[in-house]
Design an enzyme around this catalytic site. Structure first.
Site, PDB file in Angstrom:
ATOM      1  N   TYR A  11       0.611  -1.057   0.347  1.00 51.29           N
ATOM      2  CA  TYR A  11      -0.220  -0.082  -0.339  1.00 51.29           C
ATOM      3  C   TYR A  11       0.771   1.314  -0.153  1.00 51.29           C
ATOM      4  O   TYR A  11      -0.066   2.197   0.074  1.00 51.29           O
ATOM      5  CB  TYR A  11      -0.938  -0.274   1.207  1.00 51.29           C
ATOM      6  N   LYS A  27       3.384 -15.212   2.373  1.00 46.05           N
ATOM      7  CA  LYS A  27       3.886 -15.986   1.071  1.00 46.05           C
ATOM      8  C   LYS A  27       4.594 -16.637   0.435  1.00 46.05           C
ATOM      9  O   LYS A  27       5.784 -16.023  -0.329  1.00 46.05           O
ATOM     10  CB  LYS A  27       2.344 -15.249   0.738  1.00 46.05           C
ATOM     11  N   ASP A  55      -3.186 -18.289   1.363  1.00 47.18           N
ATOM     12  CA  ASP A  55      -3.867 -18.623   0.803  1.00 47.18           C
ATOM     13  C   ASP A  55      -4.891 -20.049   1.513  1.00 47.18           C
ATOM     14  O   ASP A  55      -5.798 -20.158   1.447  1.00 47.18           O
ATOM     15  CB  ASP A  55      -3.776 -19.512  -0.351  1.00 47.18           C
ATOM     16  N   ASP A  92      -5.317  -6.773   5.766  1.00 50.57           N
ATOM     17  CA  ASP A  92      -6.357  -5.873   5.222  1.00 50.57           C
ATOM     18  C   ASP A  92      -7.606  -6.922   5.055  1.00 50.57           C
ATOM     19  O   ASP A  92      -9.015  -7.306   5.224  1.00 50.57           O
ATOM     20  CB  ASP A  92      -6.779  -5.209   4.044  1.00 50.57           C
ATOM     21  N   ASP A 148     -11.237  -9.114   7.223  1.00 52.06           N
ATOM     22  CA  ASP A 148     -12.582  -8.774   6.797  1.00 52.06           C
ATOM     23  C   ASP A 148     -12.998 -10.165   6.827  1.00 52.06           C
ATOM     24  O   ASP A 148     -14.017  -9.907   7.111  1.00 52.06           O
ATOM     25  CB  ASP A 148     -12.257  -7.979   4.893  1.00 52.06           C
TER      26      ASP A 148
END
Length: 406
Positions: free
Chosen positions: A182, A233, A265, A289, A293
């Protein structure tokens, strides 16, 4: 029940620093998170950033709850409301006016509603409401985002998962907030060698950024069930390989915390398959993020979950994790409880007012016990109410509740 919610949300206990009677930092090795202890005067300034969509509605409810709680606890709260996001764009032409950032920096804590909406979707990046949020986080230097996801007994049937899967879930996601893709550079738009248009971003972390969020996560896990899962990852991304290396190195300082690793994942799958396997999760900005959620829906509604964004000094930012929900804005349908619980986190982490925080958390549980539900958590046999009425019922509970001892 009141003590249960307070314990689930709480992660740190403040420790005093030398020559400081009123300010505290969390943990050691070294101290990473600043929190305020209650000052003798008990006078605080809170910057309110209602933002867009349902933001003004839910902030109004939270402000009323804070005011009543403060009066009952002998606290003097002073509020200043400032524009941010789309509202600021319409007023000033920028998503985070200098005056808003200055007010936030000079306050004791910041309570944010929600930002964004369809109206500004086509804006250039620097003129999007979300850019204002990134600028606020960067300006206040808040790097640690704490997002609890706890399935309350009153709402277990609201979860989209089977009761036996959702019941008893209590997860804390510790998300790195000011690094990663970001904020990484280079970023932008260009053309490839063959003239094709491309867009690109950079996932990059410095060692100190990983180290400090790792310390926060280990301290969080230490005060919970003693288990920390680092999500990355590392089988593909060099930035994740580096992340894992630094987290492993920091783990030697926390022999009492069980560290595990999981690819993002797989973590996304495991959260819906068997969420109770997780205690504390630490991960980078973009993975946090997304996963937080996802975790929110295990609890029954994203409208129930608060968050705290904290730094080494200065005010923290406290906000619900949901968005601005423009589809229901102004219709009195929003669930204000995530914002009310964010206000409780503000009192605990931002102002050091533990009793006041517990009073609000107890009031939320008491309101749910009395059967009141907004549409997102409604089920047969409960009473459907709007945003305003839910706020009024919480106020009744605040006035009658005596916080349970921990």
């Amino acid at each position: 029940m009141a003590a249960s919610l307070q314990l689930n949300v709480k992660s740190f206990r403040p420790i005093a620093l030398p020559n400081s009677a009123s300010r505290y930092r969390y943990s050691a090795k070294p101290a990473r998170i600043r929190c305020s202890a209650a000052s003798q005067s008990k006078r605080y300034t809170i910057t309110l950033l209602p933002g867009d969509g349902i933001g003004p509605e839910i902030i109004s409810v939270a402000k009323n709850v804070l005011n009543l709680t403060a009066s009952l606890e002998g606290i003097d709260l002073r509020f200043q409301e400032m524009p941010m996001g789309g509202a600021a764009l319409d007023l000033t032409g920028v998503p985070l006016p200098e005056e808003t950032l200055l007010a936030a920096k000079q306050s004791d804590a910041v309570l944010l509603g929600a930002i964004g909406g369809y109206k500004w979707d086509a804006n250039e990046k620097h003129l999007k409401p979300e850019t204002g949020l990134l600028q606020l986080r960067e300006g206040l230097k808040v790097f640690a985002n704490l997002r609890p996801a706890t399935v309350l007994p009153q709402l277990v049937d609201a979860s989209t998962l089977k009761k036996e899967v959702a019941e008893g879930v209590d997860i804390m996601v510790v998300r790195e907030l000011t690094g990663g893709i970001y904020f990484g550079k280079p970023r932008g738009f260009s053309k490839s060698e063959n003239g094709e248009e491309i867009g690109f971003n950079t996932e990059v972390y410095a060692g100190y950024e990983v180290d400090r969020i790792a310390h926060v996560a280990f301290e969080t896990a230490r005060k919970r069930q003693g288990r920390l899962c680092s999500v990355d990852k590392a089988n593909v991304l060099e930035a994740s390989m580096f992340w894992r290396k630094r987290v492993v190195a920091i783990s030697s300082e926390y022999p009492d915390v069980e560290l595990s690793h999981m690819y993002v994942d797989n973590a996304a799958m495991q959260l819906v398959r068997y969420p109770k396997q997780f205690d504390t999760i630490v991960t980078n900005n973009i993975f946090g993020d997304i996963l937080s959620d996802e975790a929110s829906m295990i609890t029954g509604s994203i409208g129930m979950l608060p968050s705290a964004s904290l730094g080494e000094s200065g005010p923290g930012v406290f906000e619900p994790i949901h968005g601005s929900a423009p589809d229901i804005a102004g219709q009195d349908k929003a669930n204000p409880l995530a914002t009310v619980l964010s206000a409780a986190m503000l009192l605990r982490y931002g102002l050091g007012e533990e009793n006041a925080a517990k009073r609000i958390e107890a009031a939320v549980l008491a309101t749910l016990d009395r059967g009141f539900r907004t549409g997102d958590i409604y089920s047969s046999g409960t009473k459907l109410v709007g945003c305003k009425e839910m706020g009024e019922e919480v106020l009744k509970s605040v006035d009658s509740q005596v916080p349970a001892a921990v």
